[in-house]
Design a protein around this motif. Structure first.
Motif, PDB file in Angstrom:
ATOM      1  N   ASN A   1       0.825  -1.426   0.188  1.00 22.30           N
ATOM      2  CA  ASN A   1       0.040  -0.136   0.148  1.00 22.30           C
ATOM      3  C   ASN A   1       0.771   1.074   0.067  1.00 22.30           C
TER       4      ASN A   1
ATOM      5  N   HIS B   1       0.351   5.460   0.407  1.00 22.57           N
ATOM      6  CA  HIS B   1      -0.278   6.647   0.846  1.00 22.57           C
ATOM      7  C   HIS B   1       0.517   7.693   0.261  1.00 22.57           C
TER       8      HIS B   1
ATOM      9  N   THR C   1       1.672  10.861   0.764  1.00 22.98           N
ATOM     10  CA  THR C   1       1.417  12.262   1.625  1.00 22.98           C
ATOM     11  C   THR C   1       1.892  13.603   0.904  1.00 22.98           C
TER      12      THR C   1
ATOM     13  N   THR D   1       6.056   8.968  -1.030  1.00 25.16           N
ATOM     14  CA  THR D   1       5.341   7.648  -0.748  1.00 25.16           C
ATOM     15  C   THR D   1       6.392   6.889  -0.376  1.00 25.16           C
TER      16      THR D   1
ATOM     17  N   VAL E   1      -5.151   8.799  -4.167  1.00 23.83           N
ATOM     18  CA  VAL E   1      -4.519   9.133  -2.708  1.00 23.83           C
ATOM     19  C   VAL E   1      -3.906   7.942  -2.143  1.00 23.83           C
ATOM     20  N   LEU E   2      -4.257   6.921  -2.486  1.00 25.45           N
ATOM     21  CA  LEU E   2      -3.841   5.555  -1.821  1.00 25.45           C
ATOM     22  C   LEU E   2      -3.932   4.652  -2.897  1.00 25.45           C
TER      23      LEU E   2
ATOM     24  N   SER F   1     -13.598  10.599  -0.196  1.00 20.39           N
ATOM     25  CA  SER F   1     -12.761   9.538  -0.817  1.00 20.39           C
ATOM     26  C   SER F   1     -13.690   8.538  -1.729  1.00 20.39           C
TER      27      SER F   1
ATOM     28  N   ARG G   1     -10.466  -1.823   4.285  1.00 18.04           N
ATOM     29  CA  ARG G   1      -9.745  -0.354   4.857  1.00 18.04           C
ATOM     30  C   ARG G   1      -9.215  -0.360   6.270  1.00 18.04           C
TER      31      ARG G   1
ATOM     32  N   ARG H   1      -6.049  -2.340   5.799  1.00 15.75           N
ATOM     33  CA  ARG H   1      -4.873  -1.483   5.031  1.00 15.75           C
ATOM     34  C   ARG H   1      -4.415  -0.562   6.016  1.00 15.75           C
ATOM     35  N   ASN H   2      -5.366   0.147   6.721  1.00 11.81           N
ATOM     36  CA  ASN H   2      -4.820   1.237   7.652  1.00 11.81           C
ATOM     37  C   ASN H   2      -3.692   0.499   8.642  1.00 11.81           C
TER      38      ASN H   2
ATOM     39  N   LEU I   1      -0.480   0.587   7.148  1.00  8.53           N
ATOM     40  CA  LEU I   1       0.007   2.046   6.912  1.00  8.53           C
ATOM     41  C   LEU I   1       0.340   2.494   8.384  1.00  8.53           C
TER      42      LEU I   1
END
Length: 315
Positions: free
Chosen positions: A55, A57, A59, A101, A208-209, A238, A298, A301-302, A305
């Motif tokens: 993944n 993100h 930033t 990223t 964004v991701l 999103s 989600r 994945r979070n 991250l």
């Protein structure tokens, strides 16, 4: 050829398909794949194929026509796999180097017969290297949970926005053995998700991701490819889009799934923020089942991250 555990390459996009002034997420992933592949192949001293893209993100977006440096290093190995940690940086005239990223990539070394081959293990020598190796191993647990959740998704994706792109795999983006590079497949996934989100929102969108892509088998030149994109979840700004990629000979009526991804798109408002979008409301039982699976994805994945990633030091 000397075995290398770190590699750094620089890229720049002058023109792109997006109306935005930033580089599309799929293109950045392609840069990452090229750098990580070079690092993995150098360590393995063999051809490699992409097995997993972690993944990412974003930033900090990568502006078009700006040099972007991609750093890659070996952090962990299995019997035939090489785990690569990467990050993308740009240099700001006032703020100095900025990390755009980070991403973990996994490659499998293959022999002349196309079968996996054993590689030399990577031995951590410092405390930081040991932390990176442990972090890579822990991420594999989340990855397996994500794979299980994806595989349990219903084939009938319900009533949400969706589209299917069909085309022949004809590209120069190939591994030395002729198979399509993972970075090229990632660009297809990102493009399918982008179009799906734009059809739903009515605005230009940007990733964004992205990442979190599992490759089950390679795609060959001449294969008929289907990139099936479906909106599965929305936030206030999103849009989560599940993309399944199928590929096979052009006469195959039911090509098998070769990869999947779950990009998250937003609609930039031109002032440095994202637009609010109309939330998608599940209607049918299939809609609710898909939305529930997407929420689980989600959360998984979070967790990945937010897991500590010891990348503060430069390559």
């Amino acid at each position: 050829m000397a075995r290398r555990s770190t590699i750094e390459l620089t890229f720049r996009e002058v023109k792109g398909t997006s109306k935005e002034s930033t580089v599309a997420g799929g293109t950045v992933v392609d840069w990452i794949d090229k750098t990580a592949y070079a690092c993995a192949a150098s360590w393995a001293r063999a051809d490699c194929v992409t097995s997993y893209v972690g993944n990412m993100h974003f930033t900090t977006p990568v502006p078009r026509d700006t040099p972007a440096t991609v750093q890659a290093r070996v952090v962990h190995t299995g019997r035939t796999s090489v785990h690569i940690q990467t990050r993308v940086l740009i240099q700001h005239p006032e703020r100095g180097w900025q990390v755009c990223t980070e991403c973990f990539m996994i490659y499998v070394a293959v022999g002349d017969d196309g079968e996996p081959r054993r590689i030399t293990p990577f031995e951590a020598e410092t405390e930081l290297q040991r932390r990176r190796s442990v972090d890579a191993a822990q991420r594999m647990i989340y990855r397996r949970q994500v794979e299980d959740t994806i595989s349990s998704m219903p084939e009938d994706m319900g009533t949400s926005e969706g589209l299917t792109m069909r085309f022949l795999a004809e590209t120069d983006e190939r591994y030395p053995d002729g198979k399509i590079r993972g970075g090229a497949v990632m660009k297809w996934i990102d493009l399918a998700a982008e179009i799906c989100a734009e059809r739903y929102s009515g605005f230009d969108v940007a990733a964004v991701l992205t990442g979190g892509v599992r490759f089950y088998r390679p795609i060959h030149v001449g294969d008929l490819v289907e990139a099936d994109a479906r909106l599965v979840l929305t936030g206030s700004k999103s849009m989560h889009v599940l993309v399944r990629v199928r590929a096979g000979a052009r006469w195959e009526k039911d090509p098998e799934v070769v990869a999947y991804g779950l990009p998250v798109m937003v609609a930039p408002d031109g002032a440095g923020s994202a637009r609010h979008i109309t939330p998608w409301q599940p209607i049918t039982d299939a809609d609710h089942a898909v939305a529930q699976k997407a929420r689980s994805l989600r959360e998984l994945r979070n967790a990945t991250l937010l897991a500590p990633s010891p990348v503060a030091q430069s390559v």
